[in-house]
Structure formats: structure tokens, C-alpha cells
Scaffold this motif. Structure first.
Motif, mmCIF file in Angstrom:
data_model
loop_
_atom_site.group_PDB
_atom_site.id
_atom_site.type_symbol
_atom_site.label_atom_id
_atom_site.label_comp_id
_atom_site.label_asym_id
_atom_site.label_seq_id
_atom_site.Cartn_x
_atom_site.Cartn_y
_atom_site.Cartn_z
ATOM 1 N N ILE A 127 0.828 -1.224 0.000
ATOM 2 C CA ILE A 127 0.000 0.000 0.000
ATOM 3 C C ILE A 127 0.856 1.265 0.000
ATOM 4 O O ILE A 127 0.549 2.229 -0.709
ATOM 5 C CB ILE A 127 -0.935 0.000 1.231
ATOM 6 N N PHE A 128 1.920 1.280 0.789
ATOM 7 C CA PHE A 128 2.711 2.513 0.882
ATOM 8 C C PHE A 128 3.519 2.749 -0.402
ATOM 9 O O PHE A 128 3.749 3.900 -0.802
ATOM 10 C CB PHE A 128 3.604 2.506 2.117
ATOM 11 N N ILE A 179 -2.597 5.365 -5.213
ATOM 12 C CA ILE A 179 -3.725 5.562 -4.297
ATOM 13 C C ILE A 179 -3.469 6.840 -3.498
ATOM 14 O O ILE A 179 -2.311 7.220 -3.283
ATOM 15 C CB ILE A 179 -3.991 4.348 -3.375
ATOM 16 N N ASN A 203 -1.283 11.185 6.810
ATOM 17 C CA ASN A 203 -2.152 10.751 7.903
ATOM 18 C C ASN A 203 -2.463 9.264 7.801
ATOM 19 O O ASN A 203 -2.752 8.757 6.704
ATOM 20 C CB ASN A 203 -3.471 11.530 7.879
ATOM 21 N N ASP A 204 -2.443 8.573 8.963
ATOM 22 C CA ASP A 204 -2.890 7.179 8.999
ATOM 23 C C ASP A 204 -4.391 7.145 8.710
ATOM 24 O O ASP A 204 -5.153 7.989 9.180
ATOM 25 C CB ASP A 204 -2.594 6.559 10.369
ATOM 26 N N ILE A 205 -4.811 6.159 7.940
ATOM 27 C CA ILE A 205 -6.209 6.059 7.527
ATOM 28 C C ILE A 205 -7.127 5.661 8.698
ATOM 29 O O ILE A 205 -8.329 5.928 8.660
ATOM 30 C CB ILE A 205 -6.333 5.065 6.342
ATOM 31 N N HIS A 215 -1.957 11.126 14.087
ATOM 32 C CA HIS A 215 -1.390 9.796 13.798
ATOM 33 C C HIS A 215 -0.851 9.860 12.374
ATOM 34 O O HIS A 215 -1.592 9.783 11.396
ATOM 35 C CB HIS A 215 -2.451 8.697 13.936
ATOM 36 N N GLY A 273 3.699 -7.752 14.408
ATOM 37 C CA GLY A 273 2.392 -7.555 13.784
ATOM 38 C C GLY A 273 2.415 -6.549 12.648
ATOM 39 O O GLY A 273 1.366 -6.050 12.244
ATOM 40 N N GLN A 274 3.597 -6.247 12.109
ATOM 41 C CA GLN A 274 3.687 -5.310 10.976
ATOM 42 C C GLN A 274 2.772 -5.757 9.843
ATOM 43 O O GLN A 274 2.822 -6.906 9.403
ATOM 44 C CB GLN A 274 5.141 -5.250 10.471
ATOM 45 N N GLU A 275 1.926 -4.810 9.400
ATOM 46 C CA GLU A 275 0.956 -5.129 8.345
ATOM 47 C C GLU A 275 1.440 -4.696 6.962
ATOM 48 O O GLU A 275 1.230 -5.409 5.983
ATOM 49 C CB GLU A 275 -0.388 -4.450 8.634
ATOM 50 N N VAL A 276 2.023 -3.516 6.888
ATOM 51 C CA VAL A 276 2.438 -2.988 5.580
ATOM 52 C C VAL A 276 3.957 -3.147 5.451
ATOM 53 O O VAL A 276 4.719 -2.568 6.238
ATOM 54 C CB VAL A 276 2.035 -1.503 5.419
ATOM 55 N N HIS A 311 8.080 1.980 7.965
ATOM 56 C CA HIS A 311 7.352 3.183 8.377
ATOM 57 C C HIS A 311 7.422 3.352 9.880
ATOM 58 O O HIS A 311 7.554 2.388 10.628
ATOM 59 C CB HIS A 311 5.889 3.145 7.932
ATOM 60 N N HIS A 317 5.174 5.177 12.945
ATOM 61 C CA HIS A 317 3.934 5.833 13.377
ATOM 62 C C HIS A 317 4.325 6.961 14.333
ATOM 63 O O HIS A 317 5.049 6.722 15.303
ATOM 64 C CB HIS A 317 3.042 4.874 14.172
HETATM 65 P P1 AMP Z 1 1.690 -1.538 10.696
HETATM 66 O O1 AMP Z 1 0.839 -2.540 11.431
HETATM 67 O O2 AMP Z 1 2.750 -0.947 11.582
HETATM 68 O O3 AMP Z 1 2.221 -2.096 9.419
HETATM 69 O O4 AMP Z 1 0.738 -0.322 10.376
HETATM 70 C C1 AMP Z 1 0.135 -0.105 9.132
HETATM 71 C C2 AMP Z 1 -0.679 1.148 9.249
HETATM 72 O O5 AMP Z 1 -0.997 1.586 7.945
HETATM 73 C C3 AMP Z 1 -2.003 1.004 10.021
HETATM 74 O O6 AMP Z 1 -2.019 1.929 11.124
HETATM 75 C C4 AMP Z 1 -3.060 1.367 8.970
HETATM 76 O O7 AMP Z 1 -4.155 2.082 9.506
HETATM 77 C C5 AMP Z 1 -2.251 2.209 8.000
HETATM 78 N N1 AMP Z 1 -2.787 2.265 6.643
HETATM 79 C C6 AMP Z 1 -3.186 1.217 5.875
HETATM 80 N N2 AMP Z 1 -3.587 1.657 4.673
HETATM 81 C C7 AMP Z 1 -3.421 3.007 4.668
HETATM 82 C C8 AMP Z 1 -3.657 4.032 3.711
HETATM 83 N N3 AMP Z 1 -4.156 3.767 2.479
HETATM 84 N N4 AMP Z 1 -3.376 5.308 4.052
HETATM 85 C C9 AMP Z 1 -2.882 5.593 5.273
HETATM 86 N N5 AMP Z 1 -2.629 4.668 6.221
HETATM 87 C C10 AMP Z 1 -2.907 3.390 5.926
#
Ligand code: AMP
Length: 118
Positions: A8-9, A17, A32-34, A41, A97-100, A104, A106
Motif C-alpha cells: 500500500i505505501f 492511491i 495521515n494514517d487512515i 497519527h 504484527g507489521q501489516e504494511v 514506516h 507511526h
Molecule cells: P503496521 O501494522 O505498523 O504495518 O501499520 C500499518 C498502518 O498503515 C495502520 O495503522 C493502517 O491504519 C495504516 N494504513 C493502511 N492503509 C493506509 C492508507 N491507504 N493510508 C494511510 N494509512 C494506511
């Protein structure tokens, strides 16, 4: 882990996007975080393709790393949270638990944030 060009990033960096930019220079983008977890944030990312904190600090060049750290201070000043304070969190890898999978940080601020782990 190899870098996923479709994360996504990466898509935000490529303009595929939308995001709400807070700061941008040659090396860094912040937006900004979504799903904000605090009044402020912000997600801060390097423009280079690094999967996580370990990858960035092991393989990033000195200028990328310095510019990233300086950008954090500039963003704090711009948001007027340099005096009131803020928290930086960076999840790295599976156990965090890194999602993206693009490095990055926060930046959370705008209220008393409480314990690090809720
Ligand atoms: P992490 O779990 O550290 O990888 O955090 C991923 C962060 O990305 C979460 O706080 C999500 O809310 C944020 N996020 C996901 N998609 C987007 C987006 N399109 N724009 C901004 N933030 C996003």
C-alpha cells in the motif's frame, strides 16, 4: 523478505492511491494514517524500497537515514508537538504484527498516550 512493489505505501509513493500528505522531501513522505489511533497519527516513510526497520538501518545509505531522522523532528515542529510530546512506533517483522511491508514509523500525539502496550 524481498520488497513487495505492490504494498500500500509503495502505491501511495507512486501516486496510485491517495493520501493526505503532511510532509514531503526528496527522501521522505509523511501522511495521515487512515485509521488514526490518536488526534495526530502520522505515517512517516522513506522513499526508498525498504521492507522494515531492520532493512532500512542495515541497508539504507547514510543520507537516507539522516534525512529520515531529521524529517521526524521537522514534522514534530510543523505539527507543534515538539513541546507537548509524541510517540514513535515502528513494527518490524512477524512478531511485531507489521501489516504494511514498507518501512514506516507511526507518530502519535495530541493527547496523553498512556502505557506503551495497552
Ligand atoms: P503496521 O501494522 O505498523 O504495518 O501499520 C500499518 C498502518 O498503515 C495502520 O495503522 C493502517 O491504519 C495504516 N494504513 C493502511 N492503509 C493506509 C492508507 N491507504 N493510508 C494511510 N494509512 C494506511
Amino acid at each position: 523478505m524481498s520488497y513487495d512493489q505492490n504494498n500500500i505505501f509503495s502505491k501511495i509513493l507512486k501516486g496510485e492511491i491517495p493520501s493526505t500528505p503532511i510532509f514531503e522531501n526528496e527522501y521522505v513522505l509523511a501522511f495521515n494514517d487512515i485509521e488514526p489511533k490518536a488526534p495526530n497519527h502520522i505515517i512517516i516513510i522513506p522513499k526508498g524500497s525498504y521492507t522494515d526497520s531492520f532493512d532500512f538501518y542495515k541497508n539504507g545509505n547514510d543520507l537516507e537515514i539522516i534525512e529520515f531522522e531529521r524529517a521526524i523532528a521537522k514534522i514534530a515542529e510543523d505539527l507543534n508537538i515538539d513541546k507537548t510530546g509524541y510517540r514513535l512506533i515502528s513494527n518490524c517483522g512477524r512478531d511485531s504484527g507489521q501489516e504494511v511491508p514498507h518501512y514506516h514509523v507511526h507518530m502519535l500525539a495530541g493527547k496523553k498516550l498512556g502505557p506503551i502496550l495497552g
